[in-house]
Design an enzyme around this catalytic site. Sequence first.
Site, mmCIF file in Angstrom:
data_model
loop_
_atom_site.group_PDB
_atom_site.id
_atom_site.type_symbol
_atom_site.label_atom_id
_atom_site.label_comp_id
_atom_site.label_asym_id
_atom_site.label_seq_id
_atom_site.Cartn_x
_atom_site.Cartn_y
_atom_site.Cartn_z
ATOM 1 N N GLY A 273 0.849 -1.185 0.000
ATOM 2 C CA GLY A 273 0.000 0.000 0.000
ATOM 3 C C GLY A 273 0.886 1.237 0.000
ATOM 4 N N ARG A 274 1.568 1.405 1.111
ATOM 5 C CA ARG A 274 2.383 2.598 1.317
ATOM 6 C C ARG A 274 3.413 2.819 0.206
ATOM 7 N NH1 ARG A 274 3.116 4.253 6.455
ATOM 8 N NH2 ARG A 274 2.630 2.111 7.053
ATOM 9 N N ARG A 309 -1.446 10.242 11.059
ATOM 10 C CA ARG A 309 -0.186 9.552 11.362
ATOM 11 C C ARG A 309 0.695 10.263 12.375
ATOM 12 N NH1 ARG A 309 3.434 8.354 8.422
ATOM 13 N NH2 ARG A 309 3.789 6.225 9.090
ATOM 14 N N TYR A 313 1.124 7.741 15.397
ATOM 15 C CA TYR A 313 2.399 6.999 15.476
ATOM 16 C C TYR A 313 3.574 7.917 15.796
ATOM 17 C CZ TYR A 313 -0.268 3.740 12.483
ATOM 18 O OH TYR A 313 -1.193 2.907 11.927
ATOM 19 N N CYS A 340 -9.368 19.821 19.444
ATOM 20 C CA CYS A 340 -9.085 19.984 20.873
ATOM 21 C C CYS A 340 -8.331 18.789 21.452
ATOM 22 C CB CYS A 340 -10.371 20.219 21.650
ATOM 23 S SG CYS A 340 -11.185 21.724 21.132
ATOM 24 N N GLU A 341 -7.191 18.528 20.892
ATOM 25 C CA GLU A 341 -6.275 17.494 21.388
ATOM 26 C C GLU A 341 -4.882 18.056 21.162
ATOM 27 O OE1 GLU A 341 -6.575 14.508 22.756
ATOM 28 O OE2 GLU A 341 -8.747 14.211 22.547
#
Length: 422
Positions: A273-274, A309, A313, A340-341
């Site tokens: 995929g990547r 991502r 990660y 809001c994180e």
Amino acid sequence: MPMSQSFKERLFPIAAELAEHYGTPFHIYDEAGILATGERLKKAFASVTGFREYYAVKALPNPKILALMKDMGFGFDCSSIPELIMSRQVGGRGEDIMFTSNNTTLEEFTAAAAEGGCILNLDDISLIAKVPVFPELVCFRYNPGPRRTGNIIIGNPVEAKYGITHEQVISAYKLALERGAKRFGLHTMVASNERDYTYIVETTRMLLQIAELVENELGIRFEFLNIGGGLGIPYRPEDNPLDLDAMTKEITALIDDFKSDHGYTPRIYMESGRWMTGPHGALITRAINHKSIYRQYIGVDACMSSLMRPAMYDAYHHVDVIGKQDQPPSEVYDVVGSLCENNDKFAVQRSLPSIQERDLLAIHDTGAHGYAMGFQYNGRLRPKELLLRTDGSVELIRRAETNADYFQTLDFKEDVYSAKRP
Ligand SMILES: *Cc1c(COP(=O)(O)O)cnc(C)c1O
């Protein structure tokens, strides 16, 4: 280097116009880059008989992208019903599709068998009895457990929820034979974003050993071995790319050895995929606020609903300030969204040229596991997707979500249940 120079040279000069025309933020993908990467993959595997890539749909599930994969002769790796539907919408049929799910439901088995079926890749021995119509061609996902060490994204095989154990392999194929299977494949996926090619070579060696084991015990010859995806890409400018040619050279040697020992070779399938699309996408977002507190914050009009991502990660994504990409860095910024994180940051303490409000930023390598991982938490909606065609034209391939989309699931028929009392 992350995003290719060629993609930059074709995108950056028109980025301001595209931002005016379509509005920001958007992901934009590079058709020329995706096609070139696909051709490169086919060329590198040309000496491996029957090689086929099954593009991992979850990396970039857009019909226009899947159509490119189809045109290159690739199949599709799916693990959910919507992914099956989309692969079939672009013309994927039967053995063009590999269905690899985990914790599979009956409904999923039924969808997998519909419309000409697909290659069913079973994740557990207990599922053999549950498949409603057992197919002639079946595959199992193998989890090597303590025989291999995994890597950070996919985890240690012993702790991974995927696949059958080494000890279960023989009984799995035996049970499948008893259920009428006549054709067989073997699959594994033990790494993700791995740039050390020897890891993929070792995976091939491991599957060939299992093929030998199963042939000796049960007399089964595998039609194919699927070595999984997980080929890594350089996200950081200093990262080395995976050495594809060395990888395929060593895989070819393994296959040739197997052939001289056994008189046949299974086809090799891969489900990257990547590596296929990751470098061929960028998230274009506009700087809208500059906030100066304990740190310098550049607020942009995208947030982690467009790209998870970094938050998920702690992943690095290279950032260019469009028009200033060749200027030396003079500031240190956190580039942030509006959710809001506090992990809603595309870049943390990044050295960049001085950014003015309305500057456009290109966040690199969003062509895989980018848009696809987006979500709506905090009422933050997902952006649009564009495709830069080989002829230089640009096409909208998915519109942005609207408030109406967000409220759509609240439009339903009233349904109140009162529990019966004894
Ligand atoms: C996610 C996934 C892939 C693709 O992984 P990449 O790292 O994008 O190559 C392939 N196969 C399976 C079963 C997956 O779950």
